[in-house]
Scaffold this motif. Sequence first.
Motif, PDB file in Angstrom:
ATOM      1  N   ARG A  88     -66.503  64.721  55.208  1.00  0.00           N
ATOM      2  CA  ARG A  88     -65.880  65.122  56.466  1.00  0.00           C
ATOM      3  C   ARG A  88     -66.284  66.543  56.811  1.00  0.00           C
ATOM      4  O   ARG A  88     -66.354  67.420  55.943  1.00  0.00           O
ATOM      5  N   THR A 115     -66.700  62.334  60.434  1.00  0.00           N
ATOM      6  CA  THR A 115     -67.088  61.694  59.176  1.00  0.00           C
ATOM      7  C   THR A 115     -68.580  61.405  59.173  1.00  0.00           C
ATOM      8  O   THR A 115     -69.123  60.875  60.148  1.00  0.00           O
ATOM      9  N   ASP A 145     -63.865  59.646  49.977  1.00  0.00           N
ATOM     10  CA  ASP A 145     -63.224  60.949  50.169  1.00  0.00           C
ATOM     11  C   ASP A 145     -63.782  61.930  49.143  1.00  0.00           C
ATOM     12  O   ASP A 145     -63.401  61.909  47.981  1.00  0.00           O
ATOM     13  N   ASN A 152     -67.941  68.338  49.121  1.00  0.00           N
ATOM     14  CA  ASN A 152     -67.917  67.828  50.485  1.00  0.00           C
ATOM     15  C   ASN A 152     -68.821  68.656  51.389  1.00  0.00           C
ATOM     16  O   ASN A 152     -69.574  68.115  52.223  1.00  0.00           O
TER      17      ASN A 152
END
Length: 256
Positions: A88, A115, A145, A152
């Motif tokens: 994300r 996303t 996730d 991330n």
Amino acid sequence: MKKVFITSFSDFGPYPANSSQQVAKCLAGRADPSFSFEFRTETLPANIPHYDRGTQMLEMAFQHRASAIISLGMSSSKKSLCVETKARNVTNHPVYCSPQENGRPVTNAHPSGATLGIDTRPWNLEAFISNCVAARLPRPEISSDAGGYCCNSMMVQVLTAKAQRPHRYWMPYIFAHLPCTREAMPLGFLKLMKSGKAKPLIQNILGNRAFLKLGSLLHRKKCVSMELNDILASLFVLLRSASLEDVPQELEALRA
């Protein structure tokens, strides 16, 4: 022999080691004729960079003539190798990110919170899981996730750079979180957190906000460990299960 470029992160927070860096050290410069793989590795600081780490990493892989890129990180909540399929475009971690970093997009190339997904087709994840189970290795996990910290952030920057220059950065990419190894378990830190004498010192170093959140996080999570040899074996199964191609001939002339 196909070349594989592997990135890892350095140790961070209360963890005395990072299992991803341990894996990278084991594979650095190694050639494995039985699987026809040659490895190049790069260890990065475990932080939110203020530059385009994705393009830098992809360019290194391009210059190394890599046929695939595997980014590795560590998560103490994982029980086995965990493939991350989505990232994300937002930075958010209650302990490791500053108030100024929390809530900020990783890149301005996408809307905040958007996303981004990895193309997992070359990695044949169903075969990877089946092959790990057949080899009596811990069953791999598949996650959508990747958290909100440096792992991330890495995924967002890499996927953005790949989309901007798909011909140059053609090589398949995947990110996997690894469990802690025994050496990475924060057992010493947990003991210090419980020590009345050590608490004020740790609290002074981290600050009250980070101290309370980190203590809550570590006590709430059950840290598990996985043997380093099993992690390495799972990684080799991932590569053996994948459909990787040689570097296209037309790209050889583009190398500096």
